[in-house]
Structure formats: C-alpha cells, structure tokens
Design a protein around this motif. Structure first.
Motif, PDB file in Angstrom:
ATOM      1  N   SER A  72       0.830  -1.205   0.000  1.00 51.43           N
ATOM      2  CA  SER A  72       0.000   0.000   0.000  1.00 51.43           C
ATOM      3  C   SER A  72       0.868   1.260   0.000  1.00 51.43           C
ATOM      4  O   SER A  72       0.371   2.364   0.199  1.00 51.43           O
ATOM      5  CB  SER A  72      -0.916  -0.004   1.224  1.00 51.43           C
ATOM      6  OG  SER A  72      -0.126   0.088   2.391  1.00 51.43           O
ATOM      7  N   GLY A  73       2.170   1.080  -0.201  1.00 49.40           N
ATOM      8  CA  GLY A  73       3.072   2.223  -0.200  1.00 49.40           C
ATOM      9  C   GLY A  73       3.157   2.894   1.162  1.00 49.40           C
ATOM     10  O   GLY A  73       3.294   4.108   1.264  1.00 49.40           O
ATOM     11  N   GLY A  74       3.068   2.086   2.235  1.00 48.69           N
ATOM     12  CA  GLY A  74       3.191   2.632   3.588  1.00 48.69           C
ATOM     13  C   GLY A  74       1.964   3.405   4.036  1.00 48.69           C
ATOM     14  O   GLY A  74       2.066   4.370   4.794  1.00 48.69           O
ATOM     15  N   HIS A  75       0.770   2.970   3.593  1.00 51.09           N
ATOM     16  CA  HIS A  75      -0.463   3.640   4.020  1.00 51.09           C
ATOM     17  C   HIS A  75      -0.599   3.597   5.541  1.00 51.09           C
ATOM     18  O   HIS A  75      -0.290   2.590   6.173  1.00 51.09           O
ATOM     19  CB  HIS A  75      -1.669   2.963   3.369  1.00 51.09           C
ATOM     20  CG  HIS A  75      -2.935   3.754   3.525  1.00 51.09           C
ATOM     21  ND1 HIS A  75      -3.693   3.713   4.668  1.00 51.09           N
ATOM     22  CD2 HIS A  75      -3.558   4.630   2.697  1.00 51.09           C
ATOM     23  CE1 HIS A  75      -4.732   4.517   4.536  1.00 51.09           C
ATOM     24  NE2 HIS A  75      -4.670   5.087   3.339  1.00 51.09           N
ATOM     25  N   ALA A  76      -1.079   4.721   6.116  1.00 54.20           N
ATOM     26  CA  ALA A  76      -1.136   4.839   7.576  1.00 54.20           C
ATOM     27  C   ALA A  76      -1.982   3.742   8.221  1.00 54.20           C
ATOM     28  O   ALA A  76      -1.663   3.252   9.300  1.00 54.20           O
ATOM     29  CB  ALA A  76      -1.681   6.207   7.961  1.00 54.20           C
ATOM     30  N   LEU A  77      -3.063   3.351   7.552  1.00 60.20           N
ATOM     31  CA  LEU A  77      -3.944   2.334   8.133  1.00 60.20           C
ATOM     32  C   LEU A  77      -3.274   0.967   8.206  1.00 60.20           C
ATOM     33  O   LEU A  77      -3.646   0.128   9.013  1.00 60.20           O
ATOM     34  CB  LEU A  77      -5.221   2.215   7.292  1.00 60.20           C
ATOM     35  CG  LEU A  77      -6.461   2.919   7.817  1.00 60.20           C
ATOM     36  CD1 LEU A  77      -7.598   2.754   6.825  1.00 60.20           C
ATOM     37  CD2 LEU A  77      -6.872   2.400   9.185  1.00 60.20           C
ATOM     38  N   ALA A  78      -2.290   0.741   7.329  1.00 61.16           N
ATOM     39  CA  ALA A  78      -1.654  -0.572   7.243  1.00 61.16           C
ATOM     40  C   ALA A  78      -0.530  -0.695   8.272  1.00 61.16           C
ATOM     41  O   ALA A  78       0.630  -0.817   7.911  1.00 61.16           O
ATOM     42  CB  ALA A  78      -1.122  -0.799   5.833  1.00 61.16           C
ATOM     43  N   GLN A  79      -0.879  -0.637   9.565  1.00 62.31           N
ATOM     44  CA  GLN A  79       0.118  -0.857  10.609  1.00 62.31           C
ATOM     45  C   GLN A  79       0.222  -2.367  10.855  1.00 62.31           C
ATOM     46  O   GLN A  79      -0.778  -3.010  11.186  1.00 62.31           O
ATOM     47  CB  GLN A  79      -0.292  -0.144  11.906  1.00 62.31           C
ATOM     48  CG  GLN A  79      -0.383   1.375  11.778  1.00 62.31           C
ATOM     49  CD  GLN A  79       0.964   2.008  11.478  1.00 62.31           C
ATOM     50  OE1 GLN A  79       1.990   1.622  12.045  1.00 62.31           O
ATOM     51  NE2 GLN A  79       0.983   2.968  10.571  1.00 62.31           N
ATOM     52  N   PRO A  80       1.430  -2.941  10.715  1.00 67.96           N
ATOM     53  CA  PRO A  80       1.562  -4.398  10.886  1.00 67.96           C
ATOM     54  C   PRO A  80       0.997  -4.905  12.215  1.00 67.96           C
ATOM     55  O   PRO A  80       0.419  -5.991  12.266  1.00 67.96           O
ATOM     56  CB  PRO A  80       3.071  -4.625  10.810  1.00 67.96           C
ATOM     57  CG  PRO A  80       3.584  -3.488   9.999  1.00 67.96           C
ATOM     58  CD  PRO A  80       2.695  -2.318  10.300  1.00 67.96           C
ATOM     59  N   VAL A  81       1.138  -4.121  13.281  1.00 68.87           N
ATOM     60  CA  VAL A  81       0.647  -4.568  14.591  1.00 68.87           C
ATOM     61  C   VAL A  81      -0.862  -4.797  14.546  1.00 68.87           C
ATOM     62  O   VAL A  81      -1.378  -5.768  15.106  1.00 68.87           O
ATOM     63  CB  VAL A  81       1.042  -3.572  15.719  1.00 68.87           C
ATOM     64  CG1 VAL A  81       0.417  -2.206  15.529  1.00 68.87           C
ATOM     65  CG2 VAL A  81       0.662  -4.116  17.091  1.00 68.87           C
ATOM     66  N   LEU A  82      -1.584  -3.939  13.824  1.00 68.53           N
ATOM     67  CA  LEU A  82      -3.042  -4.052  13.738  1.00 68.53           C
ATOM     68  C   LEU A  82      -3.444  -5.288  12.930  1.00 68.53           C
ATOM     69  O   LEU A  82      -4.293  -6.077  13.351  1.00 68.53           O
ATOM     70  CB  LEU A  82      -3.616  -2.781  13.100  1.00 68.53           C
ATOM     71  CG  LEU A  82      -5.139  -2.730  12.930  1.00 68.53           C
ATOM     72  CD1 LEU A  82      -5.838  -2.896  14.270  1.00 68.53           C
ATOM     73  CD2 LEU A  82      -5.559  -1.417  12.279  1.00 68.53           C
ATOM     74  N   VAL A  83      -2.808  -5.475  11.769  1.00 69.64           N
ATOM     75  CA  VAL A  83      -3.097  -6.640  10.928  1.00 69.64           C
ATOM     76  C   VAL A  83      -2.807  -7.925  11.715  1.00 69.64           C
ATOM     77  O   VAL A  83      -3.618  -8.856  11.732  1.00 69.64           O
ATOM     78  CB  VAL A  83      -2.253  -6.597   9.632  1.00 69.64           C
ATOM     79  CG1 VAL A  83      -2.486  -7.855   8.804  1.00 69.64           C
ATOM     80  CG2 VAL A  83      -2.584  -5.347   8.826  1.00 69.64           C
ATOM     81  N   ALA A  84      -1.664  -7.952  12.400  1.00 71.98           N
ATOM     82  CA  ALA A  84      -1.274  -9.148  13.144  1.00 71.98           C
ATOM     83  C   ALA A  84      -2.272  -9.452  14.258  1.00 71.98           C
ATOM     84  O   ALA A  84      -2.618 -10.619  14.486  1.00 71.98           O
ATOM     85  CB  ALA A  84       0.124  -8.977  13.719  1.00 71.98           C
ATOM     86  N   ILE A  85      -2.763  -8.409  14.945  1.00 73.95           N
ATOM     87  CA  ILE A  85      -3.722  -8.627  16.035  1.00 73.95           C
ATOM     88  C   ILE A  85      -5.045  -9.179  15.487  1.00 73.95           C
ATOM     89  O   ILE A  85      -5.620 -10.113  16.040  1.00 73.95           O
ATOM     90  CB  ILE A  85      -3.958  -7.321  16.840  1.00 73.95           C
ATOM     91  CG1 ILE A  85      -2.723  -7.013  17.687  1.00 73.95           C
ATOM     92  CG2 ILE A  85      -5.184  -7.442  17.730  1.00 73.95           C
ATOM     93  CD1 ILE A  85      -2.755  -5.648  18.341  1.00 73.95           C
ATOM     94  N   VAL A  86      -5.497  -8.623  14.364  1.00 72.36           N
ATOM     95  CA  VAL A  86      -6.759  -9.083  13.768  1.00 72.36           C
ATOM     96  C   VAL A  86      -6.626 -10.540  13.311  1.00 72.36           C
ATOM     97  O   VAL A  86      -7.465 -11.392  13.643  1.00 72.36           O
ATOM     98  CB  VAL A  86      -7.168  -8.175  12.583  1.00 72.36           C
ATOM     99  CG1 VAL A  86      -8.352  -8.776  11.844  1.00 72.36           C
ATOM    100  CG2 VAL A  86      -7.517  -6.775  13.088  1.00 72.36           C
ATOM    101  N   VAL A  87      -5.549 -10.836  12.576  1.00 73.79           N
ATOM    102  CA  VAL A  87      -5.346 -12.201  12.077  1.00 73.79           C
ATOM    103  C   VAL A  87      -5.238 -13.198  13.232  1.00 73.79           C
ATOM    104  O   VAL A  87      -5.908 -14.236  13.261  1.00 73.79           O
ATOM    105  CB  VAL A  87      -4.058 -12.267  11.205  1.00 73.79           C
ATOM    106  CG1 VAL A  87      -3.673 -13.713  10.916  1.00 73.79           C
ATOM    107  CG2 VAL A  87      -4.276 -11.505   9.904  1.00 73.79           C
ATOM    108  N   THR A  88      -4.410 -12.853  14.219  1.00 75.26           N
ATOM    109  CA  THR A  88      -4.198 -13.766  15.342  1.00 75.26           C
ATOM    110  C   THR A  88      -5.462 -13.898  16.183  1.00 75.26           C
ATOM    111  O   THR A  88      -5.810 -15.002  16.627  1.00 75.26           O
ATOM    112  CB  THR A  88      -3.030 -13.273  16.211  1.00 75.26           C
ATOM    113  OG1 THR A  88      -1.941 -12.945  15.366  1.00 75.26           O
ATOM    114  CG2 THR A  88      -2.598 -14.327  17.189  1.00 75.26           C
ATOM    115  N   GLY A  89      -6.151 -12.776  16.388  1.00 73.78           N
ATOM    116  CA  GLY A  89      -7.400 -12.818  17.152  1.00 73.78           C
ATOM    117  C   GLY A  89      -8.419 -13.737  16.501  1.00 73.78           C
ATOM    118  O   GLY A  89      -9.066 -14.549  17.172  1.00 73.78           O
TER     119      GLY A  89
END
Lengths: 238, 130
Positions: free
Chosen positions: A36-53
C-alpha cells in the motif's frame, strides 16, 4: 480418521502453531504495508492482532493460553524498549535547547490526559472503576496496569486501552500533528510518545529517526510523570 | 548481534533491579533505557558498535512485540461494546487533548526561548519560524 483430526487440532493449538500464526500475521501486515506504499492504516501490529485474534477464536484457544504460548515474542518487548536509548543517543545533539520545553510539556500533557479521560468518561455516564481504568491509558502498558491496580480500576482492561490508543496514534498521529502545525520533529515525537507510548513510538521511528528518538524518550518521561501524578490527581478527581 | 543483545538484556536487568530496590512505579525496561542512554553518552558509543546494531535490528520490528498483549483486546471485546460510548469518547478525546497539550507546550516554550525549529519540507507562511 478422527484420531488424525484430533492430532491435527492438537498441533494447531500448540505453542509452536500460535507462534507461527503471530509471525505470519505480522509478515502479512508488513506485506500489506509495502504493497500500500506505507499507508497509515496498514500498521503491521493491527493486521497481526486481527489475524491472530481470528485464528485463536476459530481454534478455540483462550487468551491466557495464547499469551503463554507466545511468551517468546512478548519477551523481546523488554530489550526493545531498552534499545530505544539507541536512536536517542544518535540524536542527542538535538536535546540542546529542548530540555526545559520537553519536561514542562510532558508534565502538562500528563495532567491533561489523565484529567480529561476521567472527566469525559464521567460526563458520559461511566462508572468509577472504568474512569480509574481510563485515567492511566496514556502510560506504557506495564505502568498502566500497575497504576490502575493501585487505583482500584480493572488492570487487564487498562492494558487493552493502552494498546488501542497506541494503534489509534500509530495510524493518525502524523496527520493530526500536521493539522496542528507542529513542525519541529522533536516536538512531534515528544507528543506522540507522551500520549501513546511504544506503539506510537514505533510509527514515529518509521517516519524519522529524530521523531522516533524523542517518542521513546517521551514514553519514559511520561511513564514517570503519570506514575507520580495519578495518585495526586486521584485525590482531586475521586 | 548476540553481544549487543546481551548488553540490552543486561541493562534491562539493571533497570529491573533499580526499580525493585527503589520502589518507583516505572517499568524496569524504561529505567533500563535511561541507564543505557547515559552509558552510550558517557562512552561516546560508536554507530558500528554491537549495541547500536542489535538495538536497531530490534526496533525495526518493535510492532511485532506488541502483538501478544494486543491480542488481549479480543478477550475484552464484549466489555468494550457494553460501554462503547464513554470509552470511545474518553479515549479519543483525552488522546487528542494530550497530543495538543504536549505539542503546543513544547513548541510554544521553544518560541519563548527564541529557538523555534521547522524540520518539515514545504513552507507555511502563517508560522513565523525560519
């Protein structure tokens, strides 16, 4: 057949699998960030929490079990926090002429964020335990937990609040700082670290080393300020 | 790499020790960060040194280390849903007020002391910074 299924389920719920899911979620987050070219919404911590959750919900693993399974990852938060001294050391020349503004700003910020959290929650009908839990959310997670405990709030919820505010900050803080016309990188880092600890600092480190360094420093200073101020402000607020 | 990690863990341990002994409510790693900063300054530590190498490598993935704690949010979704309005408003509101308070206090005091900085590219005519 059902034996094989049981065995597969057992492996899927093992600490190794939980570790793999967490790492894979984080990698997916990094991939999306790059794509996403470093889009602000694409924070790895958020994606990882959603996937793992989602994964632990599907696998029916409860949180304490997950948490102990991935201790190997959580452990590194300590040394990484210590390592925040490194960018600060590299940027130490920039402390010149900023020490007084920095210390005053962190204390003012701690008072504002503790008081406003309690009063806003009260105005909207939260009970006292919830107000006390919200009071500490700007502090780094272990401080938020310890202070909430001492105050009579709900400690695990304090950790959740601290994390959520960190993610919110990682996504939006640089844009908000632009709107506020704060253009000194030291002040930008300081503001983010003071209100949203390490997760905020991780975003600022990606943006710029000076911002990251001052965010790390602000996290430390505001942990200190919030610990000292919460008991004092509690006398007035509760 | 391992040499640097050993130093980092060592400073974390020092931080834990000092925090326990003096009974201040700051986490051990945060105290360790302050001690490491003093050490790096006093030693005029070089960028090629093992602590800088290991530290930089860890910080590149700082977000990963928050995931285990962050997944705890899932366990509290029902509580969050129940008091969503006060929680949401208090969190976002006080976060924003705190950000404004810290940022503007720091920049305002800098201006008072006569040392304003403008690091960002581009130019804002309204601000009197140079």
């Amino acid at each position: 057949m059902s034996d094989a299924l049981d065995a597969a389920r057992e492996v899927a719920r093992s600490p190794l699998a939980l570790l793999a899911v967490t790492l894979a979620g984080y990698q997916l987050g990094r991939w999306i960030q790059q794509r996403s070219g470093g889009h602000a919404l694409a924070q790895p911590v958020l994606v990882a929490i959603v996937v793992t959750g989602l994964a632990i919900t599907v696998l029916d693993v409860d949180y304490p079990e997950y948490r102990s399974g991935v201790e190997l990852i959580a452990f590194w938060l300590g040394p990484a926090t210590v390592a925040l001294a490194v960018p600060l050391h590299r940027q130490a020349d920039r402390l010149k002429g900023f020490v007084v503004p920095m210390l005053v700003a962190v204390v003012v910020g701690a008072v504002v964020s503790i008081t406003s959290a309690v009063l806003l929650a009260r105005a909207l009908g939260a009970d006292e335990a919830l107000e006390k839990t919200l009071a500490t959310k700007a502090a780094t997670t272990p401080v938020a937990i310890a202070l909430t405990d001492a105050l009579g709030g709900i400690p695990p919820l304090a950790a959740v609040f601290a994390i959520i505010i960190g993610i919110l900050s990682a996504i939006t803080a640089p844009a908000v700082l632009d709107l506020l016309r704060i253009r000194d990188r030291r002040a930008r880092g300081l503001a983010v670290g003071a209100v949203s600890h390490g997760i905020g600092a991780s975003r600022m480190l990606r943006e710029d080393e000076t911002e990251g360094a001052f965010a790390g420093l602000a996290m430390g200073l505001s942990a200190l300020a919030i610990s000292l101020l919460v008991p004092v402000l509690a006398l007035v607020l509760f | 790499m391992i040499a640097g990690l050993t130093w980092l863990v060592g400073f974390q341990l020092l931080g834990e020790l000092v925090v326990r002994v003096t009974d201040v409510s700051v986490p051990g790693p945060v105290a360790g960060m302050m001690f490491l900063f003093v050490y790096l300054r006093l030693r005029r530590y070089d960028d090629a040194g093992s602590i800088v190498q290991a530290g930089t490598a860890l910080l590149r993935h700082l977000q990963l280390f928050f995931v285990p704690a962050g997944v705890g949010v899932v366990a509290y979704l029902s509580v969050l849903g129940h008091d969503a309005l006060p929680i949401g408003v208090a969190m976002v509101g006080s976060w924003l007020l705190g950000l404004v308070a810290v940022g503007w206090t720091a920049v305002g005091l800098e201006r008072l002391l006569g040392r304003p900085r403008d690091d960002l590219p581009g130019h804002l005519p309204e601000t009197g910074t140079t």
